[in-house]
Design a protein around this motif. Structure first.
Motif, PDB file in Angstrom:
ATOM      1  N   ILE A 213      21.263  35.871   8.331  1.00 49.81           N
ATOM      2  CA  ILE A 213      22.395  35.357   7.269  1.00 49.81           C
ATOM      3  C   ILE A 213      22.696  33.971   7.195  1.00 49.81           C
ATOM      4  O   ILE A 213      23.165  33.368   6.166  1.00 49.81           O
ATOM      5  N   VAL A 214      22.435  33.152   8.709  1.00 47.62           N
ATOM      6  CA  VAL A 214      22.776  32.030   8.652  1.00 47.62           C
ATOM      7  C   VAL A 214      21.879  31.376   7.727  1.00 47.62           C
ATOM      8  O   VAL A 214      22.086  30.109   6.879  1.00 47.62           O
ATOM      9  N   GLN A 215      20.530  31.754   7.555  1.00 48.91           N
ATOM     10  CA  GLN A 215      19.653  31.123   6.603  1.00 48.91           C
ATOM     11  C   GLN A 215      20.132  31.300   4.944  1.00 48.91           C
ATOM     12  O   GLN A 215      19.791  30.153   4.427  1.00 48.91           O
ATOM     13  N   LEU A 216      20.588  32.331   4.948  1.00 50.59           N
ATOM     14  CA  LEU A 216      20.888  32.689   3.547  1.00 50.59           C
ATOM     15  C   LEU A 216      22.400  31.920   3.170  1.00 50.59           C
ATOM     16  O   LEU A 216      22.323  31.459   2.004  1.00 50.59           O
ATOM     17  N   LEU A 217      23.322  31.684   4.117  1.00 49.88           N
ATOM     18  CA  LEU A 217      24.559  31.029   3.557  1.00 49.88           C
ATOM     19  C   LEU A 217      24.216  29.466   3.726  1.00 49.88           C
ATOM     20  O   LEU A 217      25.110  28.804   3.129  1.00 49.88           O
ATOM     21  N   LYS A 218      23.264  28.994   4.239  1.00 47.03           N
ATOM     22  CA  LYS A 218      22.910  27.485   4.421  1.00 47.03           C
ATOM     23  C   LYS A 218      23.975  26.859   5.486  1.00 47.03           C
ATOM     24  O   LYS A 218      23.507  25.929   6.473  1.00 47.03           O
ATOM     25  N   LYS A 219      25.370  27.226   5.229  1.00 49.49           N
ATOM     26  CA  LYS A 219      26.213  26.722   6.099  1.00 49.49           C
ATOM     27  C   LYS A 219      27.125  27.671   6.814  1.00 49.49           C
ATOM     28  O   LYS A 219      27.575  28.856   6.026  1.00 49.49           O
ATOM     29  N   GLY A 220      27.299  27.735   7.890  1.00 48.97           N
ATOM     30  CA  GLY A 220      28.055  29.028   8.387  1.00 48.97           C
ATOM     31  C   GLY A 220      27.183  30.207   8.990  1.00 48.97           C
ATOM     32  O   GLY A 220      26.198  30.015   9.076  1.00 48.97           O
ATOM     33  N   SER A 221      27.989  31.098   9.362  1.00 49.03           N
ATOM     34  CA  SER A 221      27.459  32.257   9.974  1.00 49.03           C
ATOM     35  C   SER A 221      28.139  33.529   9.697  1.00 49.03           C
ATOM     36  O   SER A 221      29.007  33.413   8.895  1.00 49.03           O
TER      37      SER A 221
ATOM     38  N   LEU B 273      32.239  26.542  17.728  1.00 58.55           N
ATOM     39  CA  LEU B 273      30.929  26.128  16.766  1.00 58.55           C
ATOM     40  C   LEU B 273      30.351  27.211  16.024  1.00 58.55           C
ATOM     41  O   LEU B 273      30.033  28.200  16.870  1.00 58.55           O
ATOM     42  N   ALA B 274      30.138  27.286  14.987  1.00 62.73           N
ATOM     43  CA  ALA B 274      29.196  28.238  14.384  1.00 62.73           C
ATOM     44  C   ALA B 274      27.801  27.849  14.196  1.00 62.73           C
ATOM     45  O   ALA B 274      27.541  26.714  14.239  1.00 62.73           O
ATOM     46  N   ARG B 275      27.064  28.819  14.274  1.00 64.01           N
ATOM     47  CA  ARG B 275      25.475  28.666  14.200  1.00 64.01           C
ATOM     48  C   ARG B 275      25.133  27.986  13.015  1.00 64.01           C
ATOM     49  O   ARG B 275      25.805  28.095  11.675  1.00 64.01           O
ATOM     50  N   GLN B 276      24.314  27.096  12.866  1.00 60.92           N
ATOM     51  CA  GLN B 276      23.716  26.439  11.630  1.00 60.92           C
ATOM     52  C   GLN B 276      22.327  26.719  11.501  1.00 60.92           C
ATOM     53  O   GLN B 276      21.504  27.278  12.445  1.00 60.92           O
ATOM     54  N   PRO B 277      21.682  26.767  10.496  1.00 63.67           N
ATOM     55  CA  PRO B 277      20.220  26.933  10.340  1.00 63.67           C
ATOM     56  C   PRO B 277      19.288  26.357  11.204  1.00 63.67           C
ATOM     57  O   PRO B 277      19.566  25.043  11.670  1.00 63.67           O
ATOM     58  N   GLY B 278      18.482  27.046  11.935  1.00 66.87           N
ATOM     59  CA  GLY B 278      17.465  26.262  12.997  1.00 66.87           C
ATOM     60  C   GLY B 278      18.180  26.725  14.442  1.00 66.87           C
ATOM     61  O   GLY B 278      17.318  25.950  15.407  1.00 66.87           O
ATOM     62  N   MET B 279      19.343  26.923  14.430  1.00 61.70           N
ATOM     63  CA  MET B 279      20.132  27.014  15.725  1.00 61.70           C
ATOM     64  C   MET B 279      20.092  28.257  16.375  1.00 61.70           C
ATOM     65  O   MET B 279      20.274  29.480  15.839  1.00 61.70           O
ATOM     66  N   SER B 280      19.748  28.322  17.562  1.00 64.34           N
ATOM     67  CA  SER B 280      20.046  29.540  18.501  1.00 64.34           C
ATOM     68  C   SER B 280      21.466  29.847  18.925  1.00 64.34           C
ATOM     69  O   SER B 280      22.184  28.651  19.105  1.00 64.34           O
TER      70      SER B 280
END
Length: 307
Positions: A214-222, A78-85
């Motif tokens: 980058i996660v925050q900018l993409l919104k979905k994915g990393s 799974l890829a990181r999503q916003p707010g995930m460590s």
């Protein structure tokens, strides 16, 4: 060479493309989603006449097709999503990595394995345990990426070409990573001669938060462009026996006062995998930070209840 990339998502497919376009070997792109690796591989192969690539790339859902690979790159998970460590991904990705490791052990004799899936240091430990491969043949990709980010941020701040900057980032891949300004240079001159301590600390913080930004900018994915380039650098050093000095998640047996642990340290990477670990003359505060990072990784390994 036969190189298998396990996981055909953004990181895996981009990695497969970079390796294939460099003609480093025949690439097998594996994923459990039917049609996806086959479609991406076919799309790449149709560009072979234009790029003059002689190697082949094959998409598959069958792990048997990846049998007897010289190198495995594990990007599945799974890829990181916003707010995930990265640690938030621990249990699910550990389950996925465990299955991949068991298949590697089943279908290959003595490959080199590069773990990319997060949390990378923990999963590298897990993959080494499950495959029972020599520790020098299992490694994690993190330090090359973290160092590249640090190098870019330094170059951007100074307004110079990124290739003029060298940097070293050790420790676990996450908030506990240990960028080393003393060993980060511009054409051989320490960045401490060009940047204030305050500015260096700002760049260190941005490096630690590089993936999350980058996660925050993409919104979905990393991120996947820089990670795939970092993987390529490791694969190329192995395939061509370049013996590059690169920071990788490696098994320590007393180096830096760390024993029985995978953590990011400088290694010489060649045809046999990790051929040696180099011990830098760290100051006490730098060494303590690296050891603290290793303890953080160890605490996450304990959560898997592997013993």
């Amino acid at each position: 060479m036969k190189i298998s990339v396990i996981g055909a998502g953004f990181v895996g497919a981009t990695t497969a493309q970079r390796i294939w376009e460099k003609n480093l070997g025949d690439v097998f792109l594996h994923d459990i989603i039917e049609g996806m690796p086959q479609g991406k591989a076919l799309d790449m192969m149709e560009s072979a006449p234009l790029l003059r690539v002689e190697s082949k790339i094959v998409g598959t859902n069958l792990f048997e097709d990846c049998a007897n690979s010289d190198i495995y790159v594990i990007t599945s998970g799974l890829a990181r999503q916003p707010g995930m460590s990265r640690e938030d991904l621990l249990n699910r990705n550990a389950e996925i990595a465990s299955g991949v490791a068991e298949n590697i052990a089943r279908f290959s004799k003595n490959p080199i394995v590069i773990v990319v899936s997060n949390p990378v240091d923990v999963l590298t430990y897990l993959v080494a345990l499950k495959t029972k491969l020599p520790k020098n043949r299992v490694m994690g990709m993190a330090g090359v990426l973290d160092s590249a980010r640090f190098r870019y941020f330094i170059a951007s701040e100074l307004g110079i070409a990124p290739q003029e900057v060298q940097a070293m980032v050790l420790g676990g891949h996450g908030d506990e990573m240990v960028p080393l300004p003393r060993f980060s240079t511009v054409s051989g001159v320490s960045i401490e001669h060009f940047l204030s301590n305050e500015k260096i600390e700002q760049l260190i913080k941005r490096t630690r938060d590089g993936g999350a930004e980058i996660v925050q900018l993409l919104k979905k994915g990393s991120a996947y462009y820089a990670p795939s380039a970092a993987i390529l650098e490791m694969v190329e050093s192995i395939v061509k026996d370049q013996k590059r000095l690169l920071p990788c998640s490696a098994w320590c047996e007393g180096q830096y006062g760390i024993t029985g642990q995978y953590v990011g340290v400088p290694v010489v990477l060649g045809k046999n995998g990790i051929e040696k670990i180099l011990e830098l003359p760290l100051r006490e505060d730098e060494l303590l930070a690296l050891q603290q990072s290793a303890r953080h990784v160890a605490s996450n390994i304990k959560k898997l209840n592997l013993s």
